[in-house]
Motif scaffolding. Structure first.
Motif, PDB file in Angstrom:
ATOM      1  N   ASN A  47     -15.198   4.394 -14.790  1.00 22.34           N
ATOM      2  CA  ASN A  47     -14.200   3.747 -13.939  1.00 22.34           C
ATOM      3  C   ASN A  47     -12.949   4.606 -13.801  1.00 22.34           C
ATOM      4  N   TRP A  48     -12.477   5.137 -14.922  1.00 27.37           N
ATOM      5  CA  TRP A  48     -11.310   6.025 -14.873  1.00 27.37           C
ATOM      6  C   TRP A  48     -11.637   7.324 -14.148  1.00 27.37           C
ATOM      7  N   LEU A  49     -12.875   7.795 -14.283  1.00 31.04           N
ATOM      8  CA  LEU A  49     -13.245   9.073 -13.696  1.00 31.04           C
ATOM      9  C   LEU A  49     -13.407   9.002 -12.182  1.00 31.04           C
ATOM     10  N   PHE A  50     -14.059   7.957 -11.690  1.00 26.76           N
ATOM     11  CA  PHE A  50     -14.421   7.911 -10.273  1.00 26.76           C
ATOM     12  C   PHE A  50     -13.568   6.959  -9.417  1.00 26.76           C
ATOM     13  N   VAL A  51     -12.908   6.018 -10.032  1.00 28.66           N
ATOM     14  CA  VAL A  51     -12.173   5.019  -9.254  1.00 28.66           C
ATOM     15  C   VAL A  51     -10.664   5.189  -9.330  1.00 28.66           C
ATOM     16  N   ALA A  52     -10.143   5.505 -10.501  1.00 25.25           N
ATOM     17  CA  ALA A  52      -8.696   5.452 -10.730  1.00 25.25           C
ATOM     18  C   ALA A  52      -7.893   6.280  -9.728  1.00 25.25           C
ATOM     19  N   ARG A  53      -8.219   7.559  -9.589  1.00 26.45           N
ATOM     20  CA  ARG A  53      -7.419   8.436  -8.738  1.00 26.45           C
ATOM     21  C   ARG A  53      -7.505   8.013  -7.265  1.00 26.45           C
ATOM     22  N   ARG A  54      -8.697   7.770  -6.786  1.00 30.12           N
ATOM     23  CA  ARG A  54      -8.846   7.420  -5.373  1.00 30.12           C
ATOM     24  C   ARG A  54      -8.192   6.074  -5.052  1.00 30.12           C
ATOM     25  N   LEU A  55      -8.329   5.109  -5.946  1.00 27.31           N
ATOM     26  CA  LEU A  55      -7.712   3.810  -5.679  1.00 27.31           C
ATOM     27  C   LEU A  55      -6.195   3.917  -5.717  1.00 27.31           C
ATOM     28  N   ARG A  56      -5.666   4.710  -6.636  1.00 28.76           N
ATOM     29  CA  ARG A  56      -4.203   4.879  -6.725  1.00 28.76           C
ATOM     30  C   ARG A  56      -3.647   5.441  -5.416  1.00 28.76           C
ATOM     31  N   THR A  57      -4.258   6.476  -4.883  1.00 26.66           N
ATOM     32  CA  THR A  57      -3.733   7.106  -3.679  1.00 26.66           C
ATOM     33  C   THR A  57      -4.101   6.336  -2.417  1.00 26.66           C
ATOM     34  N   TYR A  58      -5.330   5.816  -2.360  1.00 26.83           N
ATOM     35  CA  TYR A  58      -5.766   5.138  -1.137  1.00 26.83           C
ATOM     36  C   TYR A  58      -5.056   3.796  -0.964  1.00 26.83           C
ATOM     37  N   SER A  59      -4.831   3.058  -2.062  1.00 23.10           N
ATOM     38  CA  SER A  59      -4.136   1.778  -1.947  1.00 23.10           C
ATOM     39  C   SER A  59      -2.698   1.991  -1.478  1.00 23.10           C
ATOM     40  N   LEU A  60      -2.118   3.132  -1.821  1.00 23.07           N
ATOM     41  CA  LEU A  60      -0.756   3.428  -1.376  1.00 23.07           C
ATOM     42  C   LEU A  60      -0.738   3.808   0.095  1.00 23.07           C
ATOM     43  N   SER A  61      -1.691   4.639   0.519  1.00 22.49           N
ATOM     44  CA  SER A  61      -1.719   5.060   1.918  1.00 22.49           C
ATOM     45  C   SER A  61      -2.191   3.931   2.835  1.00 22.49           C
ATOM     46  N   ALA A  62      -2.964   2.973   2.289  1.00 19.90           N
ATOM     47  CA  ALA A  62      -3.436   1.843   3.090  1.00 19.90           C
ATOM     48  C   ALA A  62      -2.403   0.722   3.063  1.00 19.90           C
ATOM     49  N   GLY A  63      -1.245   0.987   3.629  1.00 21.46           N
ATOM     50  CA  GLY A  63      -0.208  -0.032   3.758  1.00 21.46           C
ATOM     51  C   GLY A  63       0.402  -0.459   2.440  1.00 21.46           C
ATOM     52  N   ASP A  64       0.415   0.423   1.434  1.00 25.86           N
ATOM     53  CA  ASP A  64       0.952   0.081   0.113  1.00 25.86           C
ATOM     54  C   ASP A  64       0.350  -1.244  -0.365  1.00 25.86           C
ATOM     55  N   SER A  65      -0.957  -1.308  -0.424  1.00 25.10           N
ATOM     56  CA  SER A  65      -1.672  -2.545  -0.785  1.00 25.10           C
ATOM     57  C   SER A  65      -1.417  -2.893  -2.250  1.00 25.10           C
ATOM     58  N   LEU A  66      -0.881  -4.085  -2.471  1.00 21.93           N
ATOM     59  CA  LEU A  66      -0.526  -4.500  -3.824  1.00 21.93           C
ATOM     60  C   LEU A  66      -1.686  -5.165  -4.548  1.00 21.93           C
ATOM     61  N   THR A  67      -2.530  -5.874  -3.810  1.00 14.83           N
ATOM     62  CA  THR A  67      -3.649  -6.589  -4.430  1.00 14.83           C
ATOM     63  C   THR A  67      -4.972  -6.036  -3.918  1.00 14.83           C
ATOM     64  N   LEU A  68      -6.053  -6.366  -4.608  1.00 13.41           N
ATOM     65  CA  LEU A  68      -7.371  -5.918  -4.180  1.00 13.41           C
ATOM     66  C   LEU A  68      -7.746  -6.491  -2.811  1.00 13.41           C
ATOM     67  N   PRO A  69      -7.518  -7.788  -2.549  1.00  9.01           N
ATOM     68  CA  PRO A  69      -7.805  -8.302  -1.206  1.00  9.01           C
ATOM     69  C   PRO A  69      -6.995  -7.620  -0.108  1.00  9.01           C
ATOM     70  N   SER A  70      -5.714  -7.327  -0.376  1.00 11.93           N
ATOM     71  CA  SER A  70      -4.911  -6.655   0.651  1.00 11.93           C
ATOM     72  C   SER A  70      -5.394  -5.226   0.874  1.00 11.93           C
ATOM     73  N   TYR A  71      -5.906  -4.577  -0.194  1.00 10.11           N
ATOM     74  CA  TYR A  71      -6.472  -3.234  -0.027  1.00 10.11           C
ATOM     75  C   TYR A  71      -7.681  -3.284   0.902  1.00 10.11           C
ATOM     76  N   PHE A  72      -8.597  -4.227   0.651  1.00  4.04           N
ATOM     77  CA  PHE A  72      -9.775  -4.338   1.515  1.00  4.04           C
ATOM     78  C   PHE A  72      -9.371  -4.610   2.962  1.00  4.04           C
ATOM     79  N   GLU A  73      -8.407  -5.494   3.158  1.00  2.00           N
ATOM     80  CA  GLU A  73      -7.977  -5.825   4.522  1.00  2.00           C
ATOM     81  C   GLU A  73      -7.392  -4.603   5.227  1.00  2.00           C
TER      82      GLU A  73
END
Length: 492
Positions: free
Chosen positions: A90-116
């Motif tokens: 999880n730390w290897l494959f998810v952490a970095r991409r989720l950190r950067t992508y959730s920020l670029s995707a409208g600064d998504s604060l929650t998992l549902p807002s990230y998906f949206e």
């Protein structure tokens, strides 16, 4: 009752006061919803790693897993192996991409807002479906922590079980209500270190007093030789593929746990992730090893079999240590409970405030209003979870198992593919979340043959298939969405 002395009582009270003080300090630093939900994305490697680990392991690490090790022996090692592998991956494959992508995707604060935001879902169905499953499974997960708290206060102070559950709930809700994510993360550092120390110290002392590891193994052999065989159950039957896969399958759950994924989004910088990963894996590995050893040590130490193996840690502490030291070590259980229950309450309240209230009812709600809606949601969710926890026969590990499978199957495949597959569509994500969540709910109520397989595995598989099939059968994402994917991934 094991805590009939002033030392234990004073230690517990001091610990709770310390946690409330942390909550108050965090309250003074919480000014908007981003602060309340993600702490302003300001966590360094140590707090992010320990917060992820402490919020992950919860009371089941000191009660549920030792209880399973006490009852099943070496068979419990398979769960630990699966969980450690899941932590690392999880730390290897998810952490970095989720950190950067959730920020670029409208600064998504929650998992549902990230998906949206990831799929530009204007219908809001993706956000609402995600929030629904978060609330559903967190009720059971939070309830497991409150059951653990009830057992703790009942055993230590001789309180009525229902009263003990209420006291534990009030302790957790109070500082989560005010401090939000910063209170949760800061207390997780303290709680993570305390849990770590307790899980290593208690089994070492117990095994030493019992005459060493050889004596402990002799006691396990005398009780049931099958306890020393990781390839058989306690009746001597070989563990089949279904049993071993079910135990290892716990590792799949990490990819969909909202309270753990929130730590990835809150890390200060992606540059901090490698260090955080190393800390998290070491902490988890030693913690899981210690939990297993607590269960094994209890077999060697106690001459009379325990009625409830989930109380092994508490009873060993009472038997081995001075009341003041015992109070500190027993506070580690409270730490484990609080570190996860607070995170679960916070994610659930975030879902209500951000994904239901703001998204569907008050799009113009101010930051202050949303913070207070989140705080009120903490109380409401805690009340329902407390009601579920009032059954004194509830097993911590069983409640965790169900919720863990629900999150892992509903969100794990959707999250991984959203971070790695540009062709994934909005409807594919909806199909995957529904397939995973519904499969767990249905499969978990069936038994016999292949149906004995831990529900997270069929849920994970069917969710993945649903995402791929529906995505390929629906129009490809727009060029704008694909460009957003490239931007989000390029940043990582």
């Amino acid at each position: 009752m094991i805590g009939n002395n002033v030392g234990v009582t004073m230690t517990f009270l001091l610990y709770i006061v310390m946690m409330l003080a942390v909550g108050y300090i965090a309250y003074k630093r919480t000014t908007n919803l981003s602060d309340y939900i993600l702490g302003g994305r300001s966590l360094g490697p140590l707090p992010s790693a320990l917060s992820a680990g402490a919020s992950d392991m919860s009371g089941w690490l000191l009660l549920g897993l030792p209880g399973y090790a006490y009852a099943a022996g070496y068979e419990a090692v398979w769960i630990a192996v699966g969980l450690l592998a899941g932590t690392w991956l999880n730390w290897l494959f998810v952490a970095r991409r989720l950190r950067t992508y959730s920020l670029s995707a409208g600064d998504s604060l929650t998992l549902p807002s990230y998906f949206e935001n990831r799929f530009e879902d204007r219908s809001r169905i993706l956000r609402v479906v995600s929030a629904f499953f978060i609330l559903l499974f967190f009720l059971f997960y939070t309830s497991s922590g409150l059951v653990a708290g009830g057992k703790l206060f009942e055993t230590v102070f001789g309180l009525d079980y229902s009263t003990a559950v209420i006291i534990g709930t009030l302790a957790v809700v109070s500082y989560t209500f005010f401090g939000g994510f910063l209170a949760v993360a800061w207390t997780d550092v303290i709680q993570g270190l305390l849990m770590f120390a307790a899980l290593l110290l208690v089994p070492v002392m117990a095994i030493n007093v019992a005459g060493g590891w050889g004596a402990t193994q002799d006691a396990m052999t005398a009780l049931n030789p099958e306890l020393l065989d990781a390839w058989t159950d306690t009746e001597g039957n070989a563990l089949g593929a279904i049993a071993i896969l079910s135990l290892l399958g716990w590792g799949l759950g990490y990819f969909g746990q909202p309270h753990i994924l929130a730590r990835f989004k809150a890390i200060r910088s992606e540059a901090d992730i490698p260090a955080a990963r190393r800390i998290a894996v070491i902490w988890s590995g030693l913690g899981l090893f210690g939990a297993l050893m607590v269960g094994f040590a209890a077999i060697g130490y106690f001459q009379t079999p325990l009625e409830d193996g989930e109380r092994a840690f508490m009873l060993l502490v009472d038997a081995l240590f001075h009341p003041v030291i015992a109070g500190i070590l027993l506070a580690a259980i409270l730490a484990a409970i609080m570190s996860t229950a607070d995170s679960q309450l916070l994610v659930s309240s975030s879902a209500l405030a951000e994904d239901f209230y703001k998204a569907l009812f008050r799009k113009t709600a101010s930051q202050v209003e949303l913070v207070w809606i989140g705080r009120l949601a903490v109380v409401a969710i805690a009340v329902i979870a407390t009601a579920l926890a009032f059954d004194p026969d509830s097993k911590v590990l069983e409640l965790v198992s169900y919720a863990w499978a629900g999150f892992g199957a509903a969100f794990g495949p959707a999250l991984i593919l959203s971070l790695y597959w540009k062709r994934m569509t909005r409807l594919g994500a909806v199909a995957g979340i529904l397939a995973g969540g519904v499969t767990v709910v249905v499969w978990g109520n069936l038994s016999g043959g292949i149906l004995d397989l831990y529900e997270i595995i069929p849920g994970f598989i069917l969710a993945t298939v649903a995402i791929v099939v529906v995505s390929l059968l629906t129009p490809a994402p727009s060029s704008r969405i694909q460009a957003g994917f490239d931007k989000g991934i390029r940043s990582s």
